[in-house]
Write an enzyme that holds these catalytic residues in place. Sequence first.
Site, PDB file in Angstrom:
ATOM      1  CB  ILE A 107      -0.908   0.074   1.209  1.00 56.06           C
ATOM      2  CG1 ILE A 107      -1.776  -1.329   1.452  1.00 56.06           C
ATOM      3  CG2 ILE A 107      -1.898   1.333   1.164  1.00 56.06           C
ATOM      4  CD1 ILE A 107      -2.617  -1.416   0.265  1.00 56.06           C
ATOM      5  CB  CYS A 108       0.822   4.292   0.125  1.00 52.47           C
ATOM      6  SG  CYS A 108       1.239   6.159  -0.129  1.00 52.47           S
ATOM      7  CB  THR A 109       5.710   4.800   0.764  1.00 52.33           C
ATOM      8  OG1 THR A 109       5.117   4.984   2.101  1.00 52.33           O
ATOM      9  CG2 THR A 109       5.296   6.321   0.241  1.00 52.33           C
ATOM     10  CB  THR A 127       4.620   4.011  -4.889  1.00 52.74           C
ATOM     11  OG1 THR A 127       4.883   4.296  -3.263  1.00 52.74           O
ATOM     12  CG2 THR A 127       5.816   5.043  -5.464  1.00 52.74           C
TER      13      THR A 127
END
Length: 329
Positions: A107-109, A127
């Site tokens: 998830i994300c970073t 990302t």
Amino acid sequence: MKRSEHSIGVLVFDGMKMLDLSGPAEVFSEANRFGGHYRLTIVSVDGGPVSSSIGVQVPVDTDVSAAPAFDTLLVVGGDRLPQGHVAPDLAAAARNLASQAGRVASICTGAFILGAAGLLDDKRATTHWQHTELLARRCPTARVEPDALFVRDGCLYTSAGVTAGIDLALALVEQDYGADLARSVARSLVVYMQRAGGQSQFSASLQGPAPQTPVLRQVQDAVQADPTADHTLEALAARVRVSPRHLTRMFRTELDTTPMRYVELIRFDMAKALLDSGHNATEAAARSGFPSYESLRRAFARHLGISPTKYQRRFTTTGAGSRAPRGSR
């Protein structure tokens, strides 16, 4: 018939983004209400609780060494990951857990953790839009897709910023239990089953550094000062006293674009700001230098995949106690 249990391990760490955990967790929990059978296990390197981005302590179920093999490994992100190097023990934890998992998702970073673990090598990935260029530099063999809300490459999944974890979790639910169940979850949580457009609808088009070359700064200043003026290639070149070919070469060398595309991006960002402040689409087109609403609509379609009207409805306000944009009824 009772469906078989699907185990999900979530790798967490100090400074983790809370919504990276809570968003997908709510999706999986809601899926259980509609017939899914997910079981979440929170894992940290040493088994101890971790502090989240909002200061809340997150309890942990087990450490990496005692964790079972999971059907899905979910790796959350954190604000500090892009700025600093991923701790070796955290990268090793992701690598060890991933080696036993049926599929791996970030998830994300959290993608930076997968990258440090070598799990993005020769893979497609994404990302948060603010950090896609950095991820591409950190993982030179990865094919980073800056506009995707989430990317699947075989059994590897990566998602864009924060709330895109919900989009990814819905996609995983659909893969596990079918579209009907995923659709029920989306309706219950009042979210889109599939959002229109990519990350670019949330990002700033001209987010990069200002031009360093004085000639290019003059062009930028001229367009921003009066976006409705004549900004053809010939007019811009004449204004800064270079040939159109030389100006085009300078733009490509320093900004990796053309003068006309750059002019459109400045006008496009101005149009978005006008829409955000309550102007209707026709006013935004005229004040930002687009010759017509239709030309503005085409620019929005190219950059965001949605119309100016849909952009304004989606991003200008939550709709609570707001008035209609000026000039629209």
